[in-house]
Design a protein around this motif. Structure first.
Motif: not given
Length: 431
Positions: A212, A294, A298
């Protein structure tokens, strides 16, 4: 300027053993040298202890194509501001080492190289420093060792097959050191994104486990984004101006590069050009890597931060009535498909090596003093700890964004020197 024979170079056997010094600076990197310069200017007697040699962290723990991500003109060590011919460029690894070594020769610090401080304590009257060259004492101590000490590698790395080579980013030098085959790079902070690009440019097959980390554009509306942020005042904002100070202090840096004059690092462009992107690496079972679902969030999150910085720049340009060229905003060049793999058999995918770009942990186990928070991180205000006479320097966001960089460590060193002088004067008055 030639170094003094009795104060620099390698420490003569027993040179400090049993002695008492007013101030000991532990660490001879940019933070320790900045502290020494300021102490010398204030005529405070001190010594600087460096475990290895000047520039070691830069020369030995950075890869061959490494460069700064901040423009050269932001290298503002006290008394040694960048003065070479490319202020808007980005120093490469060997130039950074030369910059530090030139600093050392410029003001001739009382430096002892090859001195490893294995314990820092206090006997009730003074600080005690146990080293590989003897034991000595100090009235005040500056711990200038930074916060990136021990490479962080997740425990599930132990489950990788022995046939797959594993290294941490601190040990990566260039693509040639890796075996033939594909490489899995884990992490997309500055190191992960830059190493993935280094392998990609060398024609290697790269699999990238994203995180992230945010990103920032290299240039926007005619100038480097970090120059814009500097002008806006972002780099001089103290940590107390942020609502969540701990989150700010430990957040991941934006990824960008200064390589070849500087450019964006766009993971979407890497994927468009053949790099394999996944979400966060969650686990490993034998040869199978498991990724979180994800990847899209991200990538979107990183782009949103980049565009938010551009919003700040736009607002600044409008507020100051600056005549700057307009520029179209970023349009994604690649989108993840609906079925991004969350499991990959590394062996079948031809992956023969893994590079862990997963950061570092601070390691202060050698400091035997109660000045740490619950995570083992120094508790301080602007580098001043709760133990009178003990200071820290060179930490990320110690006071500003530039505290852990060439940009701001000098201001922190000046501040701590003021505190050291004040404490010294107070002690003399009492005496």
């Amino acid at each position: 300027m030639k170094a003094k024979d009795d104060l620099s170079g390698h420490l003569l056997a027993g040179g400090l053993d049993g002695r008492h010094v007013p101030v000991a600076v532990i660490g001879g990197g940019q933070a320790g040298l900045a502290a020494s310069y300021c102490l010398s200017a204030a005529k405070v007697e001190h010594v600087v202890l460096e475990r290895h040699r000047i520039g070691f962290e830069w020369s030995e723990r950075r890869w061959d194509s490494f460069s700064l991500v901040t423009p050269n003109y932001q290298c503002l060590l006290p008394g040694h501001e960048y003065a070479a011919g490319d202020p808007d460029g980005f120093m490469v690894r060997d130039e950074i080492v030369d910059y530090l070594r030139d600093y050392r020769h410029r003001f001739d610090p009382p430096l002892h190289e090859g001195v490893d401080v294995t314990r820092l304590g206090h006997d009730g009257h003074r600080f005690t420093l146990t080293t590989n060259r003897g034991r000595f004492f100090a009235s005040q101590v500056v711990v200038a060792t930074g916060a990136y000490h021990r490479p962080r590698i997740p425990r599930f790395a132990e489950r990788l097959p022995g046939s797959i080579i594993q290294i941490h980013s601190a040990d990566y030098k260039n693509p040639r050191q890796l075996p033939e085959g594909a490489t899995l790079v884990v992490g997309t902070g500055q190191s992960g994104a830059q190493i993935a690009e280094d392998l990609h440019l060398a024609g290697r097959t790269v699999h990238l486990a994203t995180g992230n980390a945010p990103r920032v554009a290299r240039f926007y509306r005619g100038r480097d984004c970090m120059t814009w942020l500097d002008e806006i005042g972002h780099y001089t904002k103290g940590i107390t101006e942020f609502a969540d100070q701990e989150a700010t202090r430990h957040k991941v840096n934006h990824y960008v590069t200064g390589r070849d004059g500087g450019r964006d690092l766009d993971l979407r462009a890497f994927a468009r050009d053949g790099m394999h992107l996944y979400g966060r690496l969650a686990d490993i079972t034998g040869p199978v890597a498991h990724f979180a679902d994800d990847l899209r969030s991200n990538l979107d999150g990183a782009d949103a931060v980049m565009e938010g910085i551009k919003d700040l720049i736009d607002a600044h340009i409008e507020r100051e009535h600056l005549d700057q060229p307009t520029e179209e905003r970023y349009t994604p060049v690649w989108e993840p498909g609906h079925h991004v793999p969350t499991q990959v058999d590394l062996t079948r995918s031809g992956i023969t090596s893994v590079i862990w770009c997963t950061g570092f942990d601070a390691d202060y186990r050698w400091v035997d003093l109660p000045v740490f928070d619950g995570r083992g991180y120094p508790a301080h205000h602007r580098g001043v700890t709760s133990r009178p006479g003990l200071y820290v320097l060179g930490l990320p966001w110690q006071w500003t964004w530039g505290s852990g960089r060439f940009r701001g460590v000098g201001e922190d060193a000046r501040y701590l020197t003021e505190q050291i002088v004040r404490a010294t004067q107070s002690t003399r008055r009492v005496a």
